[in-house]
Design a protein around this motif. Sequence first.
Motif, PDB file in Angstrom:
ATOM      1  N   UNK A  73     -16.073 -30.407  11.106  1.00 40.29           N
ATOM      2  CA  UNK A  73     -14.798 -29.847  11.569  1.00 40.29           C
ATOM      3  C   UNK A  73     -14.557 -28.477  10.933  1.00 40.29           C
ATOM      4  N   UNK A  74     -15.575 -27.620  11.013  1.00 42.01           N
ATOM      5  CA  UNK A  74     -15.576 -26.346  10.297  1.00 42.01           C
ATOM      6  C   UNK A  74     -14.608 -25.333  10.897  1.00 42.01           C
ATOM      7  N   UNK A  75     -14.057 -24.491  10.023  1.00 38.44           N
ATOM      8  CA  UNK A  75     -13.267 -23.330  10.437  1.00 38.44           C
ATOM      9  C   UNK A  75     -14.127 -22.079  10.512  1.00 38.44           C
ATOM     10  N   UNK A  76     -15.035 -21.937   9.534  1.00 40.31           N
ATOM     11  CA  UNK A  76     -15.802 -20.704   9.352  1.00 40.31           C
ATOM     12  C   UNK A  76     -17.269 -21.035   9.127  1.00 40.31           C
ATOM     13  N   UNK A  77     -18.152 -20.236   9.716  1.00 39.13           N
ATOM     14  CA  UNK A  77     -19.584 -20.302   9.434  1.00 39.13           C
ATOM     15  C   UNK A  77     -19.992 -19.011   8.733  1.00 39.13           C
ATOM     16  N   UNK A  78     -20.640 -19.132   7.578  1.00 45.43           N
ATOM     17  CA  UNK A  78     -21.150 -17.955   6.856  1.00 45.43           C
ATOM     18  C   UNK A  78     -22.663 -17.954   6.970  1.00 45.43           C
ATOM     19  N   UNK A  79     -23.220 -16.814   7.404  1.00 46.84           N
ATOM     20  CA  UNK A  79     -24.650 -16.747   7.698  1.00 46.84           C
ATOM     21  C   UNK A  79     -25.250 -15.452   7.153  1.00 46.84           C
ATOM     22  N   UNK A  80     -26.250 -15.602   6.278  1.00 46.16           N
ATOM     23  CA  UNK A  80     -27.018 -14.466   5.765  1.00 46.16           C
ATOM     24  C   UNK A  80     -28.511 -14.665   6.046  1.00 46.16           C
ATOM     25  N   UNK A  81     -28.845 -15.364   7.125  1.00 48.62           N
ATOM     26  CA  UNK A  81     -30.249 -15.597   7.435  1.00 48.62           C
ATOM     27  C   UNK A  81     -30.838 -14.379   8.139  1.00 48.62           C
ATOM     28  N   UNK A  82     -32.001 -14.534   8.792  1.00 48.36           N
ATOM     29  CA  UNK A  82     -32.663 -13.377   9.409  1.00 48.36           C
ATOM     30  C   UNK A  82     -32.061 -13.068  10.781  1.00 48.36           C
ATOM     31  N   UNK A  83     -32.284 -11.847  11.296  1.00 45.97           N
ATOM     32  CA  UNK A  83     -31.624 -11.427  12.544  1.00 45.97           C
ATOM     33  C   UNK A  83     -31.860 -12.364  13.726  1.00 45.97           C
ATOM     34  N   UNK A  84     -33.089 -12.866  13.892  1.00 52.01           N
ATOM     35  CA  UNK A  84     -33.372 -13.740  15.030  1.00 52.01           C
ATOM     36  C   UNK A  84     -32.579 -15.033  14.941  1.00 52.01           C
ATOM     37  N   UNK A  85     -32.506 -15.604  13.737  1.00 56.73           N
ATOM     38  CA  UNK A  85     -31.766 -16.854  13.552  1.00 56.73           C
ATOM     39  C   UNK A  85     -30.267 -16.631  13.672  1.00 56.73           C
ATOM     40  N   UNK A 100     -17.436 -16.857  12.934  1.00 61.89           N
ATOM     41  CA  UNK A 100     -18.622 -16.419  12.202  1.00 61.89           C
ATOM     42  C   UNK A 100     -18.310 -15.308  11.190  1.00 61.89           C
ATOM     43  N   UNK A 101     -18.903 -15.424  10.016  1.00 65.17           N
ATOM     44  CA  UNK A 101     -18.917 -14.343   9.018  1.00 65.17           C
ATOM     45  C   UNK A 101     -20.385 -14.067   8.734  1.00 65.17           C
ATOM     46  N   UNK A 102     -20.847 -12.889   9.119  1.00 60.73           N
ATOM     47  CA  UNK A 102     -22.280 -12.586   9.121  1.00 60.73           C
ATOM     48  C   UNK A 102     -22.576 -11.403   8.206  1.00 60.73           C
ATOM     49  N   UNK A 126     -14.015 -12.940  14.116  1.00 59.81           N
ATOM     50  CA  UNK A 126     -15.335 -12.956  13.505  1.00 59.81           C
ATOM     51  C   UNK A 126     -15.552 -11.677  12.734  1.00 59.81           C
ATOM     52  N   UNK A 127     -16.431 -11.728  11.761  1.00 57.47           N
ATOM     53  CA  UNK A 127     -16.718 -10.545  10.928  1.00 57.47           C
ATOM     54  C   UNK A 127     -18.222 -10.392  10.793  1.00 57.47           C
ATOM     55  N   UNK A 249     -15.962 -13.945   0.037  1.00 60.76           N
ATOM     56  CA  UNK A 249     -14.766 -14.777  -0.067  1.00 60.76           C
ATOM     57  C   UNK A 249     -13.588 -14.139   0.660  1.00 60.76           C
ATOM     58  N   UNK A 250     -13.431 -12.830   0.517  1.00 61.72           N
ATOM     59  CA  UNK A 250     -12.365 -12.121   1.220  1.00 61.72           C
ATOM     60  C   UNK A 250     -12.511 -12.284   2.730  1.00 61.72           C
ATOM     61  N   UNK A 251     -13.737 -12.122   3.226  1.00 59.35           N
ATOM     62  CA  UNK A 251     -13.974 -12.221   4.664  1.00 59.35           C
ATOM     63  C   UNK A 251     -13.697 -13.624   5.185  1.00 59.35           C
ATOM     64  N   UNK A 252     -14.106 -14.654   4.428  1.00 56.53           N
ATOM     65  CA  UNK A 252     -13.897 -16.032   4.861  1.00 56.53           C
ATOM     66  C   UNK A 252     -12.414 -16.356   5.007  1.00 56.53           C
ATOM     67  N   UNK A 253     -11.575 -15.697   4.226  1.00 56.44           N
ATOM     68  CA  UNK A 253     -10.126 -15.928   4.315  1.00 56.44           C
ATOM     69  C   UNK A 253      -9.488 -15.057   5.400  1.00 56.44           C
ATOM     70  N   UNK A 254      -9.859 -13.781   5.437  1.00 57.95           N
ATOM     71  CA  UNK A 254      -9.259 -12.857   6.394  1.00 57.95           C
ATOM     72  C   UNK A 254      -9.641 -13.171   7.832  1.00 57.95           C
ATOM     73  N   UNK A 255     -10.828 -13.739   8.042  1.00 60.39           N
ATOM     74  CA  UNK A 255     -11.272 -14.011   9.411  1.00 60.39           C
ATOM     75  C   UNK A 255     -10.346 -15.002  10.107  1.00 60.39           C
ATOM     76  N   UNK A 256      -9.638 -15.814   9.335  1.00 59.31           N
ATOM     77  CA  UNK A 256      -8.703 -16.780   9.908  1.00 59.31           C
ATOM     78  C   UNK A 256      -7.508 -16.088  10.565  1.00 59.31           C
ATOM     79  N   UNK A 257      -7.270 -14.826  10.216  1.00 58.92           N
ATOM     80  CA  UNK A 257      -6.112 -14.092  10.731  1.00 58.92           C
ATOM     81  C   UNK A 257      -6.473 -13.174  11.896  1.00 58.92           C
ATOM     82  N   UNK A 258      -7.751 -13.087  12.238  1.00 56.12           N
ATOM     83  CA  UNK A 258      -8.223 -12.091  13.192  1.00 56.12           C
ATOM     84  C   UNK A 258      -8.384 -12.652  14.598  1.00 56.12           C
TER      85      UNK A 258
END
Length: 270
Positions: A73-85, A100-102, A126-127, A249-258
């Motif tokens: 039941x996620x609100x945010x996904x944070x992803x630092x994997x490779x471009x294709x993924x 998404x926060x990428x 999303x960010x 951390x800032x992005x994960x919180x601010x993205x909820x307002x965007x």
Amino acid sequence: MTESNGKIRVVVVGAKGRMGREVVKTVLNDPQLELAGAVDRTLHQVDVGSVLGLGDIGVPFANRLGECLVQSNADVMIDFTNPAAVRDNVYTALEYGVRPVVGTTGMSQDDLLAWDRILREKGIGGIVAPNFAIGAILMMKFAAMAARYLPHVEIIELHHDQKLDAPSGTALKTAEMIAAERQSVRQGHPDEEEKLAGARGADFDGMRIHSVRLPGYVAHQEVIFGGVGQTLTIRHDSISRESFMPGVALAAKKVMELTGLVYGLEHLMF
């Protein structure tokens, strides 16, 4: 927010990787965030904390992102994997209405525009940020300011030798911000000749961008301005991946307002 405790429920993709590990620690240590899930293709139903050396935390790895987003039941996904993924992961997150926060660079403009359209249709944010280090954002801001007065500029970016894209997203973002503050300038001698192709670096709106890839680096950039009888160098160094975590951390919180996609952490800071 989906939980009665008011915390933002976060899923970390690539949680076993170098950046993913730091993101997991950051989420666990932030009172406003909750680790709802973690994804790694090679692991399944193994406690995240036991793999990362944090002790059992009661959150198991999942190897399928879609299932993890639904079950957590996620609100945010944070992803630092490779471009294709990342590309596939973002579209999966959007399908399930997860923000998404990428931090991965190398995304195409077409994908960014498509993500913005879908996010606006769903009424969520999303960010995507080329760099999450606060100092790096300030470096880019200062460089754009300096370009108004010293329009001749070159950018040197230095990263670890496992980085896939060149120039870095930070260098490209810096060049875009500089180009917005000055007229195009033809730099160097008009008759200069490269004895080896690429010796003068990539050309972006007249400025040159140089990429260095060596073991031992994390993420570094200097922007060098030249004027009559003077030079100005603005440099930022990330000496560990911890440097990116306050911005994450800032992005994960601010993205909820965007609503829609924000490209660049500077839009959340300034």
